[in-house]
Design an enzyme around this catalytic site. Structure first.
Site, mmCIF file in Angstrom:
data_model
loop_
_atom_site.group_PDB
_atom_site.id
_atom_site.type_symbol
_atom_site.label_atom_id
_atom_site.label_comp_id
_atom_site.label_asym_id
_atom_site.label_seq_id
_atom_site.Cartn_x
_atom_site.Cartn_y
_atom_site.Cartn_z
ATOM 1 N N ASP A 1 -1.977 5.696 -5.391
ATOM 2 C CA ASP A 1 -2.266 4.874 -4.209
ATOM 3 C C ASP A 1 -2.643 3.456 -4.607
ATOM 4 O O ASP A 1 -3.745 3.197 -5.072
ATOM 5 C CB ASP A 1 -3.401 5.522 -3.421
ATOM 6 C CG ASP A 1 -3.680 4.817 -2.103
ATOM 7 O OD1 ASP A 1 -3.046 3.793 -1.831
ATOM 8 O OD2 ASP A 1 -4.536 5.306 -1.349
ATOM 9 N N ASP B 1 0.813 -1.201 0.000
ATOM 10 C CA ASP B 1 0.000 0.000 0.000
ATOM 11 C C ASP B 1 0.853 1.260 0.000
ATOM 12 O O ASP B 1 1.491 1.586 0.993
ATOM 13 C CB ASP B 1 -0.894 -0.040 1.247
ATOM 14 C CG ASP B 1 -1.686 1.218 1.443
ATOM 15 O OD1 ASP B 1 -1.954 1.904 0.448
ATOM 16 O OD2 ASP B 1 -2.044 1.514 2.598
#
Length: 498
Positions: free
Chosen positions: A279, A109
């Protein structure tokens, strides 16, 4: 990962998590300098979609979450971890903790910076150190910091600090089958200021170059889900040259972005610039409600009919139009007609009842209430139509149509699966280059046959100045464009994925 709250709807930004009943790995023999870690996968089920955005107490954390190969250098210089694609909604890989390494499945992430795994699954009993807590929209994880060796592909990161989670949000992580999250953001947003795994890879000399890159395979039916490469890029997974833009604010991989085009036409909101974040832990494309509503209108997405929006247009539409024609400052119109006050930086509620609950409003630090926000959107929409020389009657009709396309409070909007061919491209201007997404690339198909449903890959998120307006370019975008995170030069690069 972090909770982002919308001003128009009392809801947290919802993500699609990949929830796997079983993930296992096999080790295939090297044939080109790679040690490949294969992952099994399973078909997506609509009931397995869950929401979670993460908000760190130590910062405005936006969140919402390799095989060894010789890529022009020695084998130990580049590490590639294969990823699992679950219906184009999220991607997982495998790491190890301890000696010998105990396997955990994690989300890689770029929107958060900590590594955490469930304490209950660790075979080695650790002595609790300082406590740790990370807040989610659906609850929080809490536990304590530990330290051990962490194995990523064939790389062994020594003495890595991580969180052993002793409490997790019950719904999200009970249903989900991934174990934890490995954050690849900057230390500035790391809970407890823990040194991220990526930093230690670089500091311990484990990678040739301070660069990592993502390739997401958007074909959910293929065995290979994608890969993340530590220490370089895999030329097999992109074509042409990368377009690079500098990181403008450390924490997330944030950069400046230009206009958003719908069918080749300006949306009128980011023409003077918006901030964006790449992201890997967010499934969709999240952006300002003003633009998302325009996109929904163009693609025929069905969301929530906002009566407040239509009320603003009915009561103030003519006035807004007159003020725009009189060359009044657009950013002050809503305060001048009494729907917002203006403190020089952002609109502030005048006491009109907000659809955002009290806690959300505190967390969002002064987000506009629904009426103020709707007025500001209407100004942008009308201004953009005036530039296209539309009549006043047509402009008001168009704005009312947009009101009917305001995004769902749950963040998702449905589209007609049979109508993809008539939908426009949606394009993002980054580094002076236009990056196109076709309908097939920004629409997610859920289910098969007669029960199939199609979901827009766009969801609304509103961040006020000076932090916003802000876009989060999640997996929908990164699946189309191979993405390089160049830590050494503090830049992000995009090229067409292959």
């Amino acid at each position: 990962m972090g909770t982002i709250l919308k001003p128009v709807a009392a809801a947290t930004l919802f993500l699609f998590f990949l929830l796997l009943p079983m993930i296992s790995s096999t080790l295939s023999p090297p044939n080109d300098g790679l040690i490949r870690i294969g992952l099994k996968k399973r078909k997506y089920e609509r009931n397995n979609r869950l929401a979670a955005k993460l908000e760190s107490k130590e910062g405005e954390s936006i969140k919402k979450y390799h095989l060894l190969r010789n890529l022009g250098g020695d084998a130990e210089d580049t590490d590639i971890v294969s990823l699992k694609n679950y219906m184009d909604a999220q991607y997982f890989g495998e790491i190890g903790i301890g000696t010998p390494p105990q396997k955990f499945t994690v989300i890689f992430d770029t929107g958060s910076s900590n590594l955490w795994v469930p304490s209950s699954k660790l075979l080695v009993i650790s002595t609790p150190r300082k406590s740790a807590e990370i807040h989610y929209g659906t609850g929080a994880i809490s536990g304590f910091f530990s330290e051990d060796h962490v194995t990523v592909g064939d790389l062994v990161v020594k003495n890595q600090e991580f969180i052993e989670a002793t409490r997790e949000p019950s719904v999200t992580f009970l249903v989900a089958k991934f174990d934890g999250i490995l954050g690849l953001g900057f230390q500035e947003i790391s809970v407890g200021k823990a040194v991220p795994v990526w930093y230690n890879m670089v500091d311990q000399g484990l990678v040739k170059e301070p660069v990592f890159s993502f390739w997401f395979n958007r074909n959910a039916d293929e065995k290979e889900g994608g890969e993340i490469v530590f220490g370089g890029v895999d030329p097999d997974h992109y074509k042409g040259e990368h377009t690079y833009v500098p990181v403008t604010q450390k924490g997330y991989w944030q950069f400046d972005m230009g206009d958003v085009l719908i069918g080749g036409q300006t949306s009128g909101f980011c023409a003077s610039g918006c901030a964006a974040i790449a992201d890997s832990g967010t499934s969709l494309l999240a952006g300002p409600t003003t633009i998302i509503t325009e996109v929904n209108h163009a693609i025929g997405a069905t969301g929530v009919v906002s009566q407040e929006c239509k009320a603003v247009v009915a009561q103030y539409g003519d006035t807004i139009m007159e003020m725009l024609l009189a060359k009044d400052q657009p950013q002050k119109i809503c305060s001048q007609i009494g729907l917002c006050t203006f403190d020089g930086a952002r609109g502030v509620s005048m006491g009109i009842e907000s659809v955002v609950n009290e806690n959300a409003q505190k967390a969002s630090d002064g987000f506009h209430d629904a009426m103020c926000s709707t007025c500001e959107m209407a100004v942008v929409w009308m201004q953009n139509q005036l530039k296209q020389n539309q009549t006043q009657e047509r402009i008001l009709d168009y704005v009312n149509e947009l009101c009917e396309r305001l995004p769902s409070p749950m963040g998702e909007s449905a589209v007609d699966c049979d109508g993809l061919s008539s939908m426009p491209n949606v394009s993002f201007t980054i580094g002076g280059r236009v990056f196109d997404l076709s309908p097939e690339q920004y629409v997610l198909k859920v289910g098969e046959g007669d029960v199939a449903q199609c979901i827009s890959g766009f969801t609304a998120l509103d961040i006020p100045p000076p932090r916003g307006p802000l876009w989060i370019l999640g997996d929908v975008f990164m699946g189309r464009f191979h993405t390089v995170f160049d830590y050494g030069n503090m830049r992000v690069g995009f090229a067409e994925a292959t």
